[in-house]
Design a protein around this motif. Structure first.
Motif, PDB file in Angstrom:
ATOM      1  N   ASN A 177      98.750 -17.828 126.106  1.00 15.86           N
ATOM      2  CA  ASN A 177      99.578 -16.659 125.791  1.00 15.86           C
ATOM      3  C   ASN A 177      98.987 -15.380 126.353  1.00 15.86           C
ATOM      4  N   SER A 178      97.678 -15.393 126.606  1.00 18.83           N
ATOM      5  CA  SER A 178      97.006 -14.232 127.206  1.00 18.83           C
ATOM      6  C   SER A 178      97.002 -14.285 128.727  1.00 18.83           C
ATOM      7  N   GLY A 179      97.612 -15.331 129.297  1.00 15.91           N
ATOM      8  CA  GLY A 179      97.753 -15.389 130.747  1.00 15.91           C
ATOM      9  C   GLY A 179      96.962 -16.463 131.467  1.00 15.91           C
ATOM     10  N   LEU A 180      96.234 -17.331 130.740  1.00 19.20           N
ATOM     11  CA  LEU A 180      95.481 -18.386 131.410  1.00 19.20           C
ATOM     12  C   LEU A 180      96.439 -19.384 132.052  1.00 19.20           C
ATOM     13  N   VAL A 181      96.267 -19.584 133.344  1.00 21.34           N
ATOM     14  CA  VAL A 181      97.067 -20.527 134.124  1.00 21.34           C
ATOM     15  C   VAL A 181      96.101 -21.548 134.713  1.00 21.34           C
ATOM     16  N   TRP A 182      96.530 -22.818 134.773  1.00 27.34           N
ATOM     17  CA  TRP A 182      95.668 -23.862 135.313  1.00 27.34           C
ATOM     18  C   TRP A 182      95.626 -23.787 136.838  1.00 27.34           C
ATOM     19  N   ASP A 183      94.699 -22.981 137.340  1.00 27.26           N
ATOM     20  CA  ASP A 183      94.393 -22.974 138.769  1.00 27.26           C
ATOM     21  C   ASP A 183      93.154 -23.849 138.953  1.00 27.26           C
ATOM     22  N   GLU A 184      92.667 -23.950 140.169  1.00 30.06           N
ATOM     23  CA  GLU A 184      91.544 -24.855 140.408  1.00 30.06           C
ATOM     24  C   GLU A 184      90.307 -24.470 139.601  1.00 30.06           C
ATOM     25  N   ALA A 185      89.961 -23.202 139.574  1.00 24.44           N
ATOM     26  CA  ALA A 185      88.747 -22.779 138.866  1.00 24.44           C
ATOM     27  C   ALA A 185      88.841 -23.052 137.370  1.00 24.44           C
ATOM     28  N   SER A 186      89.962 -22.709 136.752  1.00 25.98           N
ATOM     29  CA  SER A 186      90.084 -22.911 135.300  1.00 25.98           C
ATOM     30  C   SER A 186      90.180 -24.391 134.954  1.00 25.98           C
ATOM     31  N   PHE A 187      90.923 -25.164 135.743  1.00 25.00           N
ATOM     32  CA  PHE A 187      91.048 -26.595 135.482  1.00 25.00           C
ATOM     33  C   PHE A 187      89.690 -27.289 135.580  1.00 25.00           C
ATOM     34  N   VAL A 188      88.960 -27.020 136.651  1.00 26.44           N
ATOM     35  CA  VAL A 188      87.655 -27.653 136.855  1.00 26.44           C
ATOM     36  C   VAL A 188      86.702 -27.267 135.724  1.00 26.44           C
ATOM     37  N   ALA A 189      86.657 -25.994 135.377  1.00 19.15           N
ATOM     38  CA  ALA A 189      85.775 -25.554 134.296  1.00 19.15           C
ATOM     39  C   ALA A 189      86.140 -26.237 132.980  1.00 19.15           C
TER      40      ALA A 189
ATOM     41  N   VAL B   7      87.833 -29.230 132.422  1.00 20.12           N
ATOM     42  CA  VAL B   7      87.586 -30.674 132.339  1.00 20.12           C
ATOM     43  C   VAL B   7      86.099 -31.016 132.409  1.00 20.12           C
ATOM     44  N   GLU B   8      85.295 -30.138 132.972  1.00 19.88           N
ATOM     45  CA  GLU B   8      83.852 -30.384 132.996  1.00 19.88           C
ATOM     46  C   GLU B   8      83.207 -30.105 131.645  1.00 19.88           C
ATOM     47  N   ASP B   9      83.729 -29.144 130.880  1.00 20.12           N
ATOM     48  CA  ASP B   9      83.178 -28.797 129.563  1.00 20.12           C
ATOM     49  C   ASP B   9      84.274 -28.145 128.716  1.00 20.12           C
TER      50      ASP B   9
ATOM     51  N   PRO C 292      90.099 -30.010 121.396  1.00 22.72           N
ATOM     52  CA  PRO C 292      90.439 -31.366 120.963  1.00 22.72           C
ATOM     53  C   PRO C 292      90.123 -32.408 122.034  1.00 22.72           C
ATOM     54  N   MET C 293      89.949 -31.975 123.279  1.00 21.63           N
ATOM     55  CA  MET C 293      89.574 -32.901 124.348  1.00 21.63           C
ATOM     56  C   MET C 293      88.055 -33.024 124.333  1.00 21.63           C
ATOM     57  N   ASN C 294      87.564 -34.208 123.976  1.00 22.18           N
ATOM     58  CA  ASN C 294      86.114 -34.373 123.903  1.00 22.18           C
ATOM     59  C   ASN C 294      85.531 -35.036 125.145  1.00 22.18           C
ATOM     60  N   PHE C 295      86.362 -35.457 126.067  1.00 26.02           N
ATOM     61  CA  PHE C 295      85.888 -36.058 127.319  1.00 26.02           C
ATOM     62  C   PHE C 295      85.410 -34.957 128.253  1.00 26.02           C
ATOM     63  N   GLN C 296      84.283 -35.181 128.918  1.00 26.09           N
ATOM     64  CA  GLN C 296      83.788 -34.263 129.936  1.00 26.09           C
ATOM     65  C   GLN C 296      83.725 -34.995 131.265  1.00 26.09           C
ATOM     66  N   MET C 297      84.401 -34.480 132.260  1.00 29.74           N
ATOM     67  CA  MET C 297      84.399 -35.099 133.584  1.00 29.74           C
ATOM     68  C   MET C 297      83.121 -34.669 134.298  1.00 29.74           C
TER      69      MET C 297
ATOM     70  N   MET D 191      90.464 -34.558 140.904  1.00 31.63           N
ATOM     71  CA  MET D 191      91.536 -34.718 139.918  1.00 31.63           C
ATOM     72  C   MET D 191      92.516 -33.553 140.021  1.00 31.63           C
ATOM     73  N   TYR D 192      92.000 -32.365 140.225  1.00 31.40           N
ATOM     74  CA  TYR D 192      92.863 -31.202 140.429  1.00 31.40           C
ATOM     75  C   TYR D 192      93.788 -31.430 141.628  1.00 31.40           C
ATOM     76  N   ALA D 193      93.203 -31.879 142.740  1.00 39.51           N
ATOM     77  CA  ALA D 193      93.999 -32.099 143.948  1.00 39.51           C
ATOM     78  C   ALA D 193      95.053 -33.179 143.712  1.00 39.51           C
ATOM     79  N   TYR D 194      94.707 -34.229 142.984  1.00 42.17           N
ATOM     80  CA  TYR D 194      95.670 -35.297 142.664  1.00 42.17           C
ATOM     81  C   TYR D 194      96.801 -34.747 141.800  1.00 42.17           C
ATOM     82  N   LEU D 195      96.467 -34.040 140.742  1.00 44.90           N
ATOM     83  CA  LEU D 195      97.508 -33.493 139.857  1.00 44.90           C
ATOM     84  C   LEU D 195      98.362 -32.443 140.563  1.00 44.90           C
ATOM     85  N   ALA D 196      97.786 -31.746 141.542  1.00 47.09           N
ATOM     86  CA  ALA D 196      98.549 -30.747 142.300  1.00 47.09           C
ATOM     87  C   ALA D 196      99.695 -31.394 143.066  1.00 47.09           C
TER      88      ALA D 196
END
Length: 140
Positions: free
Chosen positions: A86-98, A100-102, A119-124, A131-136
């Motif tokens: 709601n504050s403007g976070l969009v899943w771009d490469e930097a935010s997605f990678v950050a 899913v890594e933690d 709620p996501m406890n998996f860390q890539m 994965m970002y490129a695949y989902l893109a």
């Protein structure tokens, strides 16, 4: 092999037209990693076509790249992730990678709440860019 080659060619073309050409990941490698995500997520097109079977614990990842965080209809997100979206976070490469890594570290940083949990406890541990490129390839 043909499917992966076709997927890569299609994603390369899509990235050229959408401005994602600078991404670092390999969509074919991301597809090979899907097994890490499928216990919680699926990829299902808006027309109902199931691209990747998976669980329903996490949201459908079709169209997630370029989408506002916490905005898949019908999915209940954590308060902090919904607020970040709601504050403007969009899943771009930097935010997605950050994320899913933690996931918890990312949510804590975004929210400023050191007690927030994702709620996501998996860390890539590796391959987040792939994965970002695949989902893109499944995003506008």
């Amino acid at each position: 092999m043909f499917r992966k080659t076709a997927l890569f060619a299609a994603s390369a073309a899509a990235m050229t037209f959408t401005g994602w050409a600078a991404q670092a990941g390999d969509p074919a490698a991301g597809e090979a990693q899907w097994r890490q995500c499928r216990s919680c997520h699926m990829i299902t097109a808006p027309d109902g076509e199931v691209i990747q079977r998976g669980g329903r614990v996490g949201p459908n990842l079709h169209g997630v790249i370029g989408q506002r965080a916490g905005s898949v209809d019908g999915f209940r997100y954590s308060e902090e992730l919904a607020a970040a979206g709601n504050s403007g976070l969009v899943w771009d490469e930097a935010s997605f990678v950050a994320y899913v890594e933690d996931p918890t570290g990312f949510i804590r940083q975004q929210s400023g709440n050191d007690r927030a949990r994702s709620p996501m406890n998996f860390q890539m541990r590796s391959g987040a860019e792939d994965m970002y490129a695949y989902l893109a390839t499944f995003s506008n």
